[in-house]
Motif scaffolding. Structure first.
Motif, PDB file in Angstrom:
ATOM      1  N   PHE A  72     -11.870   7.405  45.651  1.00  0.00           N
ATOM      2  CA  PHE A  72     -12.079   7.271  44.208  1.00  0.00           C
ATOM      3  C   PHE A  72     -11.970   5.779  43.877  1.00  0.00           C
ATOM      4  O   PHE A  72     -10.872   5.236  43.784  1.00  0.00           O
ATOM      5  N   PRO A  73     -13.131   5.102  43.759  1.00  0.00           N
ATOM      6  CA  PRO A  73     -13.101   3.663  43.490  1.00  0.00           C
ATOM      7  C   PRO A  73     -13.173   3.343  41.999  1.00  0.00           C
ATOM      8  O   PRO A  73     -13.741   4.112  41.224  1.00  0.00           O
ATOM      9  N   GLY A  74     -12.628   2.209  41.613  1.00  0.00           N
ATOM     10  CA  GLY A  74     -12.723   1.778  40.216  1.00  0.00           C
ATOM     11  C   GLY A  74     -12.049   0.443  40.010  1.00  0.00           C
ATOM     12  O   GLY A  74     -11.416  -0.095  40.921  1.00  0.00           O
ATOM     13  N   PHE A  97      -9.861   0.014  37.356  1.00  0.00           N
ATOM     14  CA  PHE A  97      -8.517   0.419  36.934  1.00  0.00           C
ATOM     15  C   PHE A  97      -7.786  -0.747  36.254  1.00  0.00           C
ATOM     16  O   PHE A  97      -6.673  -1.101  36.629  1.00  0.00           O
ATOM     17  N   GLY A 145      -6.238   9.033  32.182  1.00  0.00           N
ATOM     18  CA  GLY A 145      -7.539   9.648  32.497  1.00  0.00           C
ATOM     19  C   GLY A 145      -7.836   9.498  33.984  1.00  0.00           C
ATOM     20  O   GLY A 145      -8.276  10.441  34.644  1.00  0.00           O
ATOM     21  N   HIS A 146      -7.568   8.304  34.526  1.00  0.00           N
ATOM     22  CA  HIS A 146      -7.751   8.093  35.964  1.00  0.00           C
ATOM     23  C   HIS A 146      -6.803   9.019  36.743  1.00  0.00           C
ATOM     24  O   HIS A 146      -7.198   9.649  37.717  1.00  0.00           O
ATOM     25  N   LEU A 185      -7.937  12.533  36.985  1.00  0.00           N
ATOM     26  CA  LEU A 185      -9.024  12.679  37.956  1.00  0.00           C
ATOM     27  C   LEU A 185      -8.476  12.662  39.387  1.00  0.00           C
ATOM     28  O   LEU A 185      -8.927  13.421  40.248  1.00  0.00           O
ATOM     29  N   GLY A 236     -15.835   9.720  37.782  1.00  0.00           N
ATOM     30  CA  GLY A 236     -15.596  10.553  36.605  1.00  0.00           C
ATOM     31  C   GLY A 236     -16.703  10.381  35.575  1.00  0.00           C
ATOM     32  O   GLY A 236     -17.331   9.327  35.502  1.00  0.00           O
ATOM     33  N   LEU A 237     -16.924  11.430  34.805  1.00  0.00           N
ATOM     34  CA  LEU A 237     -17.907  11.343  33.714  1.00  0.00           C
ATOM     35  C   LEU A 237     -17.240  11.709  32.400  1.00  0.00           C
ATOM     36  O   LEU A 237     -16.603  12.752  32.283  1.00  0.00           O
ATOM     37  N   ASP A 264     -21.994   7.772  30.005  1.00  0.00           N
ATOM     38  CA  ASP A 264     -21.508   7.398  31.344  1.00  0.00           C
ATOM     39  C   ASP A 264     -22.524   7.761  32.411  1.00  0.00           C
ATOM     40  O   ASP A 264     -22.598   7.115  33.452  1.00  0.00           O
ATOM     41  N   GLU A 267     -23.476   5.806  35.938  1.00  0.00           N
ATOM     42  CA  GLU A 267     -22.914   6.405  37.166  1.00  0.00           C
ATOM     43  C   GLU A 267     -24.016   6.887  38.102  1.00  0.00           C
ATOM     44  O   GLU A 267     -23.910   6.758  39.321  1.00  0.00           O
ATOM     45  N   THR A 304     -14.596  14.637  32.828  1.00  0.00           N
ATOM     46  CA  THR A 304     -13.259  14.332  32.312  1.00  0.00           C
ATOM     47  C   THR A 304     -12.579  15.593  31.771  1.00  0.00           C
ATOM     48  O   THR A 304     -13.241  16.565  31.421  1.00  0.00           O
ATOM     49  N   TYR A 330      -8.935  13.522  27.701  1.00  0.00           N
ATOM     50  CA  TYR A 330      -9.169  12.103  28.001  1.00  0.00           C
ATOM     51  C   TYR A 330     -10.619  11.684  27.767  1.00  0.00           C
ATOM     52  O   TYR A 330     -11.062  10.660  28.254  1.00  0.00           O
ATOM     53  N   ARG A 360     -10.965   5.018  27.655  1.00  0.00           N
ATOM     54  CA  ARG A 360     -11.472   4.072  28.646  1.00  0.00           C
ATOM     55  C   ARG A 360     -10.592   2.825  28.676  1.00  0.00           C
ATOM     56  O   ARG A 360      -9.988   2.461  27.649  1.00  0.00           O
ATOM     57  N   ALA A 361     -10.534   2.192  29.839  1.00  0.00           N
ATOM     58  CA  ALA A 361      -9.615   1.068  30.037  1.00  0.00           C
ATOM     59  C   ALA A 361      -9.828  -0.037  28.993  1.00  0.00           C
ATOM     60  O   ALA A 361      -8.860  -0.591  28.465  1.00  0.00           O
ATOM     61  N   SER A 362     -11.108  -0.329  28.680  1.00  0.00           N
ATOM     62  CA  SER A 362     -11.371  -1.424  27.741  1.00  0.00           C
ATOM     63  C   SER A 362     -10.808  -1.102  26.347  1.00  0.00           C
ATOM     64  O   SER A 362     -10.292  -1.991  25.657  1.00  0.00           O
TER      65      SER A 362
HETATM   66  P1  ADP Z   1     -13.015   2.564  32.779  1.00  0.00           P
HETATM   67  O1  ADP Z   1     -14.396   3.202  32.860  1.00  0.00           O
HETATM   68  O2  ADP Z   1     -12.027   3.342  31.983  1.00  0.00           O
HETATM   69  O3  ADP Z   1     -13.061   1.110  32.417  1.00  0.00           O
HETATM   70  P2  ADP Z   1     -13.072   2.277  35.661  1.00  0.00           P
HETATM   71  O4  ADP Z   1     -14.341   1.530  35.544  1.00  0.00           O
HETATM   72  O5  ADP Z   1     -12.012   1.691  36.503  1.00  0.00           O
HETATM   73  O6  ADP Z   1     -12.411   2.570  34.236  1.00  0.00           O
HETATM   74  O7  ADP Z   1     -13.374   3.765  36.107  1.00  0.00           O
HETATM   75  C1  ADP Z   1     -13.332   4.237  37.409  1.00  0.00           C
HETATM   76  C2  ADP Z   1     -13.840   5.662  37.390  1.00  0.00           C
HETATM   77  O8  ADP Z   1     -12.955   6.452  36.607  1.00  0.00           O
HETATM   78  C3  ADP Z   1     -15.230   5.831  36.772  1.00  0.00           C
HETATM   79  O9  ADP Z   1     -15.943   6.793  37.509  1.00  0.00           O
HETATM   80  C4  ADP Z   1     -14.938   6.352  35.389  1.00  0.00           C
HETATM   81  O10 ADP Z   1     -16.001   7.156  34.903  1.00  0.00           O
HETATM   82  C5  ADP Z   1     -13.702   7.185  35.664  1.00  0.00           C
HETATM   83  N1  ADP Z   1     -12.892   7.354  34.458  1.00  0.00           N
HETATM   84  C6  ADP Z   1     -12.325   6.393  33.708  1.00  0.00           C
HETATM   85  N2  ADP Z   1     -11.650   6.928  32.659  1.00  0.00           N
HETATM   86  C7  ADP Z   1     -11.822   8.278  32.745  1.00  0.00           C
HETATM   87  C8  ADP Z   1     -11.408   9.393  31.949  1.00  0.00           C
HETATM   88  N3  ADP Z   1     -10.724   9.220  30.824  1.00  0.00           N
HETATM   89  N4  ADP Z   1     -11.779  10.628  32.358  1.00  0.00           N
HETATM   90  C9  ADP Z   1     -12.514  10.787  33.473  1.00  0.00           C
HETATM   91  N5  ADP Z   1     -12.952   9.789  34.255  1.00  0.00           N
HETATM   92  C10 ADP Z   1     -12.605   8.545  33.903  1.00  0.00           C
END
Ligand code: ADP
Length: 161
Positions: free
Chosen positions: A6-8, A10, A16-17, A20, A90-91, A96, A100, A121, A125, A129-131
């Protein structure tokens, strides 16, 4: 044995992360959470901070078999190095999906053996989103249902003068 990643970014890790990660770790035999350490991307938190916060969250949730790693190159290269065939993403809203889907197509051109699996999701959640978490902290909003107290504290330290 099906291994997944599971990359991101973060930046920061959110609940939310974590949701998942919980769900994906129940579906696959192993799960590696990959903290993207991309020098070209501007992050608020360093890769070590993101890794340490994510590790704390995963340990606290009792998901210790989940591995947390940093990676500064192509994610498919990490997958190849660990013989991982599934990448979980995640979607949230439909918006998204375009991003994706395109990303999964790009990854497919790098390594056709790695499959992307999308998990929707949890409704709790949906709008997280992180931002938005970073913006809310700057504006003094309540983020306690979005991130752990440790994440909130570090964000405040970094974002509030
Ligand atoms: P964000 O999209 O919140 O800035 P990331 O880019 O690090 O965070 O996301 C990494 C993965 O986690 C992506 O596939 C993103 O769709 C998923 N993700 C982020 N927030 C959620 C959430 N609230 N529910 C489900 N998946 C999420």
């Amino acid at each position: 044995m099906i291994k997944a990643a599971f990359p991101g970014s973060f930046d920061p890790p959110t609940l939310g992360h974590l949701n998942l990660i919980k769900r994906a770790s129940g579906l696959f035999d192993s799960l590696d959470v990959i903290i993207a350490d991309n020098a070209q991307k501007k992050h608020l938190l360093t890769a070590d901070e993101r890794l340490s916060l994510m590790k704390g969250m995963v340990d606290q949730a009792g998901l210790s078999p989940v591995r947390i790693v940093k990676w500064d190159s192509l994610i498919v290269d990490y997958c190849r190095s660990q013989d991982i065939k599934v990448m979980v993403r995640g979607l949230r809203p439909l918006s998204d999906f375009g991003y994706e889907f395109e990303l999964s197509m790009i990854n497919k051109t790098f390594d056709s053996k790695v499959e992307t699996v999308f998990l929707p999701t949890d409704p709790k959640y949906f709008v997280l989103r992180a931002s938005s978490v970073r913006e809310l902290v700057i504006l003094g909003g309540d983020v306690s249902r979005m991130v752990t107290p440790e994440v909130e504290a570090l964000l405040k330290e970094k974002l509030i003068p």
